[in-house]
Motif scaffolding. Structure first.
Motif, PDB file in Angstrom:
ATOM      1  N   GLU A 148      37.367 -67.989  88.234  1.00 27.50           N
ATOM      2  CA  GLU A 148      37.834 -68.802  87.108  1.00 27.50           C
ATOM      3  C   GLU A 148      38.976 -69.721  87.548  1.00 27.50           C
ATOM      4  OE1 GLU A 148      38.823 -66.042  83.999  1.00 27.50           O
ATOM      5  OE2 GLU A 148      36.734 -65.523  83.623  1.00 27.50           O
ATOM      6  N   THR A 199      37.543 -72.466  89.722  1.00 27.69           N
ATOM      7  CA  THR A 199      36.793 -73.415  88.898  1.00 27.69           C
ATOM      8  C   THR A 199      37.744 -74.346  88.169  1.00 27.69           C
ATOM      9  OG1 THR A 199      35.010 -71.809  88.620  1.00 27.69           O
ATOM     10  CG2 THR A 199      35.108 -73.599  87.019  1.00 27.69           C
ATOM     11  N   LYS A 254      39.130 -76.746  90.693  1.00 25.00           N
ATOM     12  CA  LYS A 254      38.110 -77.746  91.037  1.00 25.00           C
ATOM     13  C   LYS A 254      38.008 -78.793  89.933  1.00 25.00           C
ATOM     14  CE  LYS A 254      33.970 -77.358  89.983  1.00 25.00           C
ATOM     15  NZ  LYS A 254      32.647 -77.340  89.527  1.00 25.00           N
ATOM     16  N   ASP A 255      38.016 -78.357  88.672  1.00 22.50           N
ATOM     17  CA  ASP A 255      37.925 -79.286  87.546  1.00 22.50           C
ATOM     18  C   ASP A 255      39.138 -80.216  87.507  1.00 22.50           C
ATOM     19  OD1 ASP A 255      35.508 -78.176  86.835  1.00 22.50           O
ATOM     20  OD2 ASP A 255      36.343 -76.910  85.237  1.00 22.50           O
TER      21      ASP A 255
END
Length: 101
Positions: free
Chosen positions: A50, A53, A56-57
């Motif tokens: 999480e 992620t 990365k976002d």
């Protein structure tokens, strides 16, 4: 077979079963510990996933902002003084052109 022999045989079987039962209980406890440990590890890995992620976002959003800024950026170059005084043609082309005139 006499009763004494049967009693002795049953006693041996009960001891064997009792020992085997204890082994199974021990293996079950080990398996339960392994499962609990695996569940903890899975929870940690989910948390890390999480976080990655989200990272990365955020990086993707940052990249999109940079790309939009670059698209809106105009590169301006003024002509150099040399460009006003000299021809941009190679010298051999200039000589050919002068001979034609």
């Amino acid at each position: 077979m006499c009763i004494r022999d049967r009693i002795s045989e049953n006693t041996v079987l009960e001891a064997t079963l009792s020992k085997r039962n204890a082994q199974l209980i021990e293996k079950d406890a080990e398996a339960s510990k392994a499962i609990a440990s695996s569940k903890t590890e899975v929870a940690q890995l989910k948390s890390e996933l999480e976080a990655l992620t989200e990272e990365k976002d955020n990086a993707k959003d940052e990249l999109e902002k940079c790309n939009s800024q670059l698209k809106n950026c105009l590169l301006y170059t003024s002509p150099s003084p040399r460009d006003r005084t000299r021809s941009r043609m190679p010298s051999s082309a200039c000589k050919k052109k002068q001979k034609q005139n």
